[in-house]
Structure formats: C-alpha cells, structure tokens
Enzyme design. Structure first.
Site, mmCIF file in Angstrom:
data_model
loop_
_atom_site.group_PDB
_atom_site.id
_atom_site.type_symbol
_atom_site.label_atom_id
_atom_site.label_comp_id
_atom_site.label_asym_id
_atom_site.label_seq_id
_atom_site.Cartn_x
_atom_site.Cartn_y
_atom_site.Cartn_z
ATOM 1 C CE LYS A 22 -1.865 1.771 4.070
ATOM 2 N NZ LYS A 22 -1.645 3.209 4.166
ATOM 3 C CG ASN A 23 2.346 2.610 3.622
ATOM 4 O OD1 ASN A 23 1.156 2.867 3.429
ATOM 5 N ND2 ASN A 23 2.838 2.385 4.836
ATOM 6 C CB CYS A 117 -5.377 10.897 10.983
ATOM 7 S SG CYS A 117 -3.781 10.313 11.447
ATOM 8 N NE ARG A 122 0.049 9.954 9.883
ATOM 9 C CZ ARG A 122 -0.337 8.850 9.245
ATOM 10 N NH1 ARG A 122 -1.565 8.438 9.330
ATOM 11 N NH2 ARG A 122 0.518 8.174 8.533
ATOM 12 C CG ASP A 305 2.342 1.169 9.637
ATOM 13 O OD1 ASP A 305 1.969 2.084 10.393
ATOM 14 O OD2 ASP A 305 2.556 1.352 8.429
ATOM 15 N NE ARG A 397 -7.056 4.452 5.408
ATOM 16 C CZ ARG A 397 -6.144 4.807 6.307
ATOM 17 N NH1 ARG A 397 -6.462 4.963 7.559
ATOM 18 N NH2 ARG A 397 -4.893 5.027 5.942
HETATM 19 C C1 UD1 Z 1 4.093 6.649 6.571
HETATM 20 C C2 UD1 Z 1 3.193 5.447 6.368
HETATM 21 C C3 UD1 Z 1 2.648 4.945 7.696
HETATM 22 C C4 UD1 Z 1 3.792 4.659 8.654
HETATM 23 C C5 UD1 Z 1 4.704 5.879 8.776
HETATM 24 C C6 UD1 Z 1 5.945 5.608 9.602
HETATM 25 C C7 UD1 Z 1 2.197 5.866 4.218
HETATM 26 C C8 UD1 Z 1 0.966 6.144 3.440
HETATM 27 N N1 UD1 Z 1 2.065 5.849 5.539
HETATM 28 O O1 UD1 Z 1 3.286 7.690 7.132
HETATM 29 O O2 UD1 Z 1 1.922 3.739 7.438
HETATM 30 O O3 UD1 Z 1 3.252 4.367 9.923
HETATM 31 O O4 UD1 Z 1 5.151 6.283 7.466
HETATM 32 O O5 UD1 Z 1 6.634 4.511 9.124
HETATM 33 O O6 UD1 Z 1 3.260 5.625 3.650
HETATM 34 N N2 UD1 Z 1 6.166 14.416 11.085
HETATM 35 C C9 UD1 Z 1 6.367 15.725 11.401
HETATM 36 N N3 UD1 Z 1 6.446 16.624 10.373
HETATM 37 C C10 UD1 Z 1 6.339 16.252 9.063
HETATM 38 C C11 UD1 Z 1 6.147 14.897 8.770
HETATM 39 C C12 UD1 Z 1 6.063 13.979 9.812
HETATM 40 O O7 UD1 Z 1 6.477 16.104 12.557
HETATM 41 O O8 UD1 Z 1 6.414 17.114 8.172
HETATM 42 C C13 UD1 Z 1 6.026 13.416 12.195
HETATM 43 C C14 UD1 Z 1 4.633 12.797 12.221
HETATM 44 O O9 UD1 Z 1 3.708 13.602 12.919
HETATM 45 C C15 UD1 Z 1 4.887 11.464 12.886
HETATM 46 C C16 UD1 Z 1 6.305 11.106 12.413
HETATM 47 O O10 UD1 Z 1 6.895 12.318 11.954
HETATM 48 O O11 UD1 Z 1 4.877 11.601 14.275
HETATM 49 C C17 UD1 Z 1 6.353 10.061 11.337
HETATM 50 O O12 UD1 Z 1 5.671 10.531 10.210
HETATM 51 P P1 UD1 Z 1 6.031 10.087 8.711
HETATM 52 O O13 UD1 Z 1 7.292 9.274 8.725
HETATM 53 O O14 UD1 Z 1 5.989 11.294 7.849
HETATM 54 O O15 UD1 Z 1 4.835 9.117 8.376
HETATM 55 P P2 UD1 Z 1 3.833 9.192 7.154
HETATM 56 O O16 UD1 Z 1 4.596 9.450 5.889
HETATM 57 O O17 UD1 Z 1 2.692 10.062 7.488
#
Ligand code: UD1
Length: 439
Positions: A22-23, A117, A122, A305, A397
């Site tokens: 998915k990701n 969410c 996030r 996850d 999802r």
């Molecule tokens: C992706 C995956 C999700 C997985 C996560 C971590 C997808 C669709 N989802 O989510 O399944 O659990 O990686 O492996 O690929 N953060 C910030 N600022 C930012 C971006 C992130 O503070 O600009 C924080 C987030 O709030 C969170 C952490 O960093 O606490 C991890 O987020 P991130 O690695 O970006 O996860 P996603 O890409 O949202």
C-alpha cells in the site's frame, strides 16, 4: 455498515499470497504525475486507499484505468490541474504526496490542508520546509496550502526527523528540479527504495535511497514506465502474527524477509520458527508465545504499523511485555477494544505493559484505525467464541481481501451486514484448536 465476524480458535494452516505494498503504491501513483507518458503499475493492491488515490488523480485531470488483476494504467493529460480538493484529501492524508510532483511539473499546487487523524496530529512542516528550500513560495490560505515555484532548484535539505512522506515528496519534487538535491536524515523504509527504483526507471537520477542520504540530480523530463510494486511488508507481518497467535503453520507467498529483519527476529524471540526463502516466508508455531519488549522506530527499527498486531499477540504471551511507541503520539487508541476481549494492558504515556493472559474471549469491538483494526481481527482469531468487529472500513483501507485470505487458510471468519447476537454463543462449547495457552 459491514462487520467482520470471527469464530475464534481455528488453527491457520496453508499459503497466502501477499499483495503489493500500500505505502509504495500510493506514492508511485503520485509519481505518475511527473510525466505525460503512460505509466503501467502492476501488483497494485485492491484497497480503499488506492481507490481514493485514483479519485485524487482523476480529479487532477489524470486518466486512470484499472485493468484487473492488479494492473493500473495512468496517463497524465496535458490539462493537468493543480488543485487537490478537500473532500478527497480529507479522506486520505497520504495524498499529500501529490504536492511535490504537482509543483515540479506545473510550477504550482494547491492542496487542502490535511487535518489530524486517529493516530496523531501528523504534521507536514518537514514537507513544506524542504520545498521552500528548493525555492517554492508557500502560503496557507482558506485551509489550502498554496505552493508556487517558477522553477524548483536543487537544495541541501536536512530533515529534523526521517519522515517517510517528506522524504518521498521531496524526492519527487527534486527529480525535475534544476541541479542537485541532497536529502539528509532521509527515511530508509523499503518503500522509499521502491519509489526511487521506479523514478530511476522513468529516467530520474536518484542514488542513495535506503541510506540516510539521498542524492538527486535533476533531469528535464521523465518518461513512462511499466513497474511492479514490491510486496507489502506490513501485510506480511500482520499475517505472520495471525499465524503465530493461532498456533499455525503458514507460508506467505512473495513476502520478503530482508524487509522484515527486526520483526522476524522478534517473532523468533517469542518462540516462532521463521524461515525465509526466495519465494516467500514460512512461519511455524512451536506452541508457545514468550514475552518480549518492543520499541517502534523509523526503519530499520521495529515498524510502528506492526505495533498493534504484536500487542494482540503478546496479550497471550507467557509473562509481561513492554511496548513503546516512538513514532506517532496517539497510536494506542485500539487498546481499550483489546481490553474488551480480555487483554490485560496498562499504559503510561507512550509505553504499554502487556500482562500475558491465559485466554481472550470474543465480544463486539470497533476498529478505531487501520492497524488497530487488524489487531482486533488477530485477537478475534485466538479468542473463545465470536468476535464482531465494526467500522471495518478502516481495515479495508489497507488490507486486500483480508477475510478471503484468512478463511482460505482455515480461519472461521466472514463479512456481514447484520449484527451477531453473541448471547447465542456458548463459549464453553466453541471449537478450540491448539491455541497456545500462556502458562
Ligand atoms: C508513513 C506510512 C505509515 C507509517 C509511517 C511511519 C504511508 C501512506 N504511511 O506515514 O503507514 O506508519 O510512514 O513509518 O506511507 N512528522 C512531522 N512533520 C512532518 C512529517 C512527519 O512532525 O512534516 C512526524 C509525524 O507527525 C509522525 C512522524 O513524523 O509523528 C512520522 O511521520 P512520517 O514518517 O511522515 O509518516 P507518514 O509518511 O505520514
């Protein structure tokens, strides 16, 4: 509203085919925005998030054709639109990854600000800061992020945290930017490598993906591609746990052991036999579940996850385990539902202490999010009697045909629209396989 009903106590035995990740799929679909040539994707999972991403792309003016058997064909028309509307973005936060490609291709993008969410706030500050370093001007107006850049330029970007989404967004923006980009402290998840591989097959120059420094030399154009998505490591981990909790013996066709090293080493500590082959992973229960401690971290650490599925498994362990969630601030919301099934879990901030129980007992529970929902199905597989899980749109999802796959290896599980009357279930006579008992 559909529900999943599980009659627990059946041993899982047999083969399951693992679907495309998915990701990885969602980001590679967004990468199709970087070219006007046809992009063919294979091994695409049949899940709601992919359908939402198809809607997002169509709303942007992209032609998307689903060809069946996991293939989709994507062609971005000349009249690509730059605005990703709220009603779709709101359904799936991951659609934020269209921001980088739109900006790179059109020089502008408007994206509805994604809200929080179920698993935390996030933020997307790292995405925005990185794009600004590449020369984008970004404003937030009327709930939309408005980004503009006559021409994105390469930059030296150091991420404060190895965010998966920010790494992907910036990598996609950088492939068409002028000059060289470094993304330092980049996320190293296998899905990042999959995206980089696909971009390179489209003519991009990306190196270092999978390490903490990614280097991108911008090119002026990308061409089309025919690309097969990697197997889903989180789906694989989820079914390994399902096999473990039911004293099962299963083979996960197409799964890659090299993407799951820490997970496999935890399963071995817990008492499972795991064998990795070139065509999949075999898991054999030895009839016991031992306690262990888990701390989630960015890759190559333990994946956040899989935290919830392991919480379900360790609920039946011999002894107590500590699970620490370090990636998202609100990823324990499903624990109350697990407690309803009999799990004995105390929480203290981002730590959960799981006291292994003798058994779990079926009940009506509600999936609060995707992976928490999967954990409830897993717990249901090992619970006495019937477990009814509602709000399963969360599970849909991210899991392709979960009920079909689990029932094909012996689970007594079905989807239904009607409510189950649990009073009719006599727990003492419910069929019980050799589910390992804690002590
Ligand atoms: C992706 C995956 C999700 C997985 C996560 C971590 C997808 C669709 N989802 O989510 O399944 O659990 O990686 O492996 O690929 N953060 C910030 N600022 C930012 C971006 C992130 O503070 O600009 C924080 C987030 O709030 C969170 C952490 O960093 O606490 C991890 O987020 P991130 O690695 O970006 O996860 P996603 O890409 O949202």
């Amino acid at each position: 509203m559909s529900k999943i009903v599980v009659n627990g106590g059946k041993r899982l035995f047999g083969d399951i085919k693992i679907s495309g990740a998915k990701n990885s799929t969602l980001k590679i679909m967004a990468a199709a925005l970087l070219t006007d040539k046809p992009v063919i994707l294979r091994n695409v999972p049949d899940i709601t998030d992919v359908r939402i991403m198809i809607d997002v792309l169509r709303e942007l003016g992209v032609e998307v054709e689903t060809v069946g058997d996991g293939d989709i064909h994507i062609t971005t028309s000349k009249t690509l639109k730059s605005r990703a509307p709220y009603h779709l973005v709101n359904q799936m936060r991951a659609s934020v990854v269209v921001l980088g490609p739109l900006l790179a291709r059109l020089g502008e993008a408007q994206f509805a600000m994604p809200g929080g969410c179920n698993i935390g706030s996030r933020k997307i500050d790292l995405h925005i800061r990185g794009l600004e370093l590449m020369g984008a001007e970004i404003k937030i107006r009327h709930g939309y992020i408005e980004a503009k850049a006559d021409k994105l330029c390469g930059a030296d970007i150091h991420l404060a945290f190895p965010s998966v989404g920010a790494t992907e967004n910036l990598m996609m923006a950088a492939v068409l930017a002028k000059g060289k980009t470094w993304i330092r402290n980049a996320a190293k998840e296998p899905e990042i490598l999959d995206l980089a591989k696909c971009l390179n097959e489209m003519g991009a120059k990306v190196s270092g993906a999978g390490t903490d420094t990614i280097f991108i030399h911008g090119v002026s154009k990308l061409h089309g591609v025919d690309y097969t998505i990697m197997p889903d490591r989180i789906e694989t981990g989820t079914y390994m746990v399902a096999g473990a909790i039911t004293n099962g013996e299963i083979f996960l066709k197409g799964a890659r052991g090299d993407h799951l090293e820490i997970v496999i080493s935890k399963l071995r500590q817990i008492g499972l036999e795991v064998n990795c082959y070139s065509d999949g992973i075999e898991l054999k229960s030895k009839g016991k579940i031992l306690s262990t401690n888990i701390s989630t971290l960015p890759y190559a650490g333990f994946p956040t996850d899989l935290q919830a599925p392991f919480m379900a498994l360790l609920s039946l362990a011999k002894g107590s385990s500590v699970i620490t969630e370090n990636v998202f601030e609100n990823r324990f919301v499903y624990i109350d539902e697990l407690r309803t099934l009999g799990s004995k879990i105390d929480t203290e901030s981002h730590h959960a202490i799981v006291h292994g129980s003798q058994s779990l007992v079926g009940a009506k529970v509600k999936a609060p999010d995707l992976r928490g929902g999967a954990a409830l199905v897993i717990a249901g597989l090992a619970s006495k009697g019937i477990t009814e899980i509602s709000d399963i749109f969360h599970i849909d999802r991210g899991y392709d045909s979960m009920v079909k796959k689990l029932s094909s290896i012996g689970a007594d599980i079905r989807r239904t629209k009607s409510s189950t009357n649990l009073q009719y279930i006599n727990f003492n006579q419910a069929p019980r396989a050799n589910i390992p008992t804690a002590r």
